[in-house]
Write an enzyme that holds these catalytic residues in place. Structure first.
Site, PDB file in Angstrom:
ATOM      1  N   HIS A  82       0.850  -1.193   0.000  1.00 47.10           N
ATOM      2  CA  HIS A  82       0.000   0.000   0.000  1.00 47.10           C
ATOM      3  C   HIS A  82       0.884   1.240   0.000  1.00 47.10           C
ATOM      4  O   HIS A  82       1.921   1.274   0.658  1.00 47.10           O
ATOM      5  CB  HIS A  82      -0.889  -0.001   1.251  1.00 47.10           C
ATOM      6  CG  HIS A  82      -1.773   1.204   1.355  1.00 47.10           C
ATOM      7  ND1 HIS A  82      -2.955   1.305   0.659  1.00 47.10           N
ATOM      8  CD2 HIS A  82      -1.637   2.354   2.047  1.00 47.10           C
ATOM      9  CE1 HIS A  82      -3.504   2.476   0.931  1.00 47.10           C
ATOM     10  NE2 HIS A  82      -2.737   3.130   1.769  1.00 47.10           N
ATOM     11  N   ASP A 161     -15.572   2.612   6.627  1.00 50.42           N
ATOM     12  CA  ASP A 161     -14.445   3.505   6.321  1.00 50.42           C
ATOM     13  C   ASP A 161     -14.778   4.397   5.131  1.00 50.42           C
ATOM     14  O   ASP A 161     -14.437   5.583   5.126  1.00 50.42           O
ATOM     15  CB  ASP A 161     -13.164   2.702   6.038  1.00 50.42           C
ATOM     16  CG  ASP A 161     -12.061   3.620   5.512  1.00 50.42           C
ATOM     17  OD1 ASP A 161     -11.640   4.497   6.278  1.00 50.42           O
ATOM     18  OD2 ASP A 161     -11.674   3.494   4.338  1.00 50.42           O
ATOM     19  N   ARG A 168     -14.627  12.760   6.346  1.00 51.32           N
ATOM     20  CA  ARG A 168     -13.378  13.425   6.785  1.00 51.32           C
ATOM     21  C   ARG A 168     -12.826  14.320   5.693  1.00 51.32           C
ATOM     22  O   ARG A 168     -12.308  15.404   5.953  1.00 51.32           O
ATOM     23  CB  ARG A 168     -12.341  12.365   7.179  1.00 51.32           C
ATOM     24  CG  ARG A 168     -12.629  11.708   8.529  1.00 51.32           C
ATOM     25  CD  ARG A 168     -11.772  10.468   8.728  1.00 51.32           C
ATOM     26  NE  ARG A 168     -10.369  10.736   8.559  1.00 51.32           N
ATOM     27  CZ  ARG A 168      -9.498   9.869   8.024  1.00 51.32           C
ATOM     28  NH1 ARG A 168      -9.899   8.685   7.603  1.00 51.32           N
ATOM     29  NH2 ARG A 168      -8.241  10.195   7.908  1.00 51.32           N
ATOM     30  N   SER A 183      -8.183   3.702   9.110  1.00 53.36           N
ATOM     31  CA  SER A 183      -8.762   3.695   7.761  1.00 53.36           C
ATOM     32  C   SER A 183      -7.951   2.782   6.840  1.00 53.36           C
ATOM     33  O   SER A 183      -8.497   1.893   6.179  1.00 53.36           O
ATOM     34  CB  SER A 183      -8.784   5.137   7.236  1.00 53.36           C
ATOM     35  OG  SER A 183      -9.036   5.183   5.865  1.00 53.36           O
ATOM     36  N   LYS A 187      -8.918  -1.566   5.624  1.00 51.40           N
ATOM     37  CA  LYS A 187      -8.988  -2.056   4.238  1.00 51.40           C
ATOM     38  C   LYS A 187      -7.943  -3.140   3.991  1.00 51.40           C
ATOM     39  O   LYS A 187      -8.207  -4.130   3.320  1.00 51.40           O
ATOM     40  CB  LYS A 187      -8.782  -0.889   3.255  1.00 51.40           C
ATOM     41  CG  LYS A 187      -9.997   0.026   3.216  1.00 51.40           C
ATOM     42  CD  LYS A 187      -9.768   1.256   2.376  1.00 51.40           C
ATOM     43  CE  LYS A 187      -8.895   2.266   3.047  1.00 51.40           C
ATOM     44  NZ  LYS A 187      -9.178   3.652   2.859  1.00 51.40           N
TER      45      LYS A 187
HETATM   46  N1  URA Z   1      -5.681   6.794   2.908  1.00 51.22           N
HETATM   47  C1  URA Z   1      -6.719   6.127   3.447  1.00 51.22           C
HETATM   48  O1  URA Z   1      -7.126   5.089   2.949  1.00 51.22           O
HETATM   49  N2  URA Z   1      -7.288   6.658   4.539  1.00 51.22           N
HETATM   50  C2  URA Z   1      -6.873   7.776   5.122  1.00 51.22           C
HETATM   51  O2  URA Z   1      -7.424   8.181   6.124  1.00 51.22           O
HETATM   52  C3  URA Z   1      -5.805   8.470   4.548  1.00 51.22           C
HETATM   53  C4  URA Z   1      -5.210   7.937   3.443  1.00 51.22           C
END
Ligand code: URA
Length: 425
Positions: A82, A161, A168, A183, A187
């Site tokens: 990621h 999320d 957000r 967050s 995932k």
């Molecule tokens: N990427 C994400 O998936 N979530 C966040 O809060 C910030 C960056």
């Protein structure tokens, strides 16, 4: 339970219980509490924080709000990667086939770009025919056959999320360490890999502007991984200057193709080799030095290049038909000296204004537009030489000036900062 009492509790900086966080998140997903109430809750977390246990509670509730992927049918080691998002970040396009070539599966669910940084999904969509929406069964088949597959993030994963992250973004409460950590990790854990490598960008063009806060975020994500028995490794990499020489969707696919032809930017090569080696060494449980030797061999032998083309074709893409129709203009240097900086934030703004980025997830993007850098950090440049090229489809409206302003050209050459800052396990 009442939302107001839970918000009040966080306002008084008291520790929240699992069931309280669960109540807030699930009620918001079900529409039982509105955006205003959830914003109040988010702001209390933003200002007062969450301790590691509360951050884990939030992650867990968000994982349980959606589906999880079972990768146990793949009889190879599996590793996910990621990136927290950077300018010119095409690393996924490069490392996925390298790692797959080493016998490690790379199941990648990627997102669309939001704001100034581009998303892998948009880059892949610039390839005619590339299919990003595979079913779970097709995804697993691709992984079994090719070894890597990159699809768009399922709407069914970490449903809470999605809703909270969108809120957000709307209220400007993105840059909170517990909120970002939960967050991302919700995932990643739901996506099923046992080993997760995170490329955490630090600097002007990133969420995390300094090493101190990036280190804190990295440690939080590694800790969350421990709750699930997942190996999480975070590499902090410099994002004060763009990554590589191309910024823009189709342009970055072209840069990945150049990379496999041996024409690469030094910093992009360094980070790609590092991340691939980290992925292979942690998934196969071999030393980093041996993994790095393997990576270099896969690149030099052309095996990684073949895998790159196999992967794109297998997901339906015709790499020779890129959506890259744009006009271009070279930007000429007005100074002589050394390139001591290229402001990634200004470049991101420029590429965004050209139409390569979006504000809302549903906004269209222009795949063809962007910039290429002819001169990069540390290079000598003479007045009249080409600094780079802008690819555009609408009026330039001062964007050429923005391009020039992003370059800091000085008489004395400054030391170039290393791209890899540190790794936290
Ligand atoms: N990427 C994400 O998936 N979530 C966040 O809060 C910030 C960056």
């Amino acid at each position: 339970m009442k939302a107001i009492d839970i918000i009040e509790k966080k306002k008084n900086n008291e520790k929240l219980e699992y069931k309280e966080i669960e109540y807030m998140v699930n009620s918001y997903v079900k529409g039982k509490i509105n955006d205003k109430t959830m914003s109040d809750f988010v702001w209390q977390i933003y200002y007062n924080g969450l301790n590691i246990e509360e951050t884990y509670f939030l992650t867990d509730v968000m994982i349980k709000s959606g589906e999880t992927i079972d990768l146990s049918s793949l009889n190879k080691p599996v590793v996910d990667k990621h990136s927290t998002g950077g300018v010119g970040d095409k690393i996924t396009l490069i490392v996925s086939p390298i790692v797959a070539c080493a016998g490690v599966c790379v199941p990648k669910m990627s997102g669309r770009g939001l704001g100034l940084t581009g998303g892998t999904v948009d880059k892949l969509e610039s390839i005619t025919g590339y299919k990003l929406n595979l079913t779970k069964k097709q995804f697993l088949e691709e992984l079994d056959k090719v070894g890597c597959a990159v699809i768009s993030q399922s709407e069914k994963i970490a449903v809470a999320d999605k809703k909270i992250y969108a809120l957000r973004n709307e209220i400007g409460a993105v840059d909170s360490i517990p909120l970002i950590a939960s967050s991302i990790m919700s995932k990643k854990i739901a996506s099923g890999s046992d080993v997760i490598i995170i490329d955490l960008k630090v600097g002007k063009g990133a969420f995390m502007k300094n090493i101190k806060s990036a280190t804190k975020l990295a440690k939080t994500m590694v800790k969350i991984g421990e709750y699930y028995d997942k190996k999480v490794i975070c590499t902090l990499s410099d994002m004060n200057i763009p990554l590589g020489r191309n910024i823009g969707n189709a342009l970055e696919v072209k840069e990945a193709m150049d990379f496999f032809d041996g024409k690469y930017d030094k910093r992009l090569y360094e980070l790609s080799v590092y991340i691939s080696s980290l992925m292979i060494s942690s998934a196969k449980k071999i030393s980093f030095a041996n993994a790095k030797k393997l990576v270099i061999n896969l690149l030099e032998s052309g095996h990684a290049k073949n895998k790159f083309y196999e992967w794109i074709k297998s997901q339906g893409g015709n790499i020779h038909k890129l959506k890259d129709k744009a006009k271009k203009v070279d930007i000429i240097s007005t100074k002589t000296g050394y390139v001591n900086s290229i402001d990634s934030n200004l470049i991101a703004e420029l590429v965004f204004n050209l139409g390569a980025g979006r504000v809302k997830k549903t906004d269209p993007v222009d795949y063809a537009v962007g910039v290429t850098l002819n001169k990069v950090i540390g290079d000598k440049v003479k007045e009249g030489e080409v600094l780079g090229t802008i690819y555009y489809n609408k009026k330039l409206d001062g964007m050429d000036k923005l391009f020039i302003n992003s370059f800091k050209i000085e008489k004395k050459k400054k030391r170039v900062k290393k791209i890899i800052i540190k790794t936290i396990k």
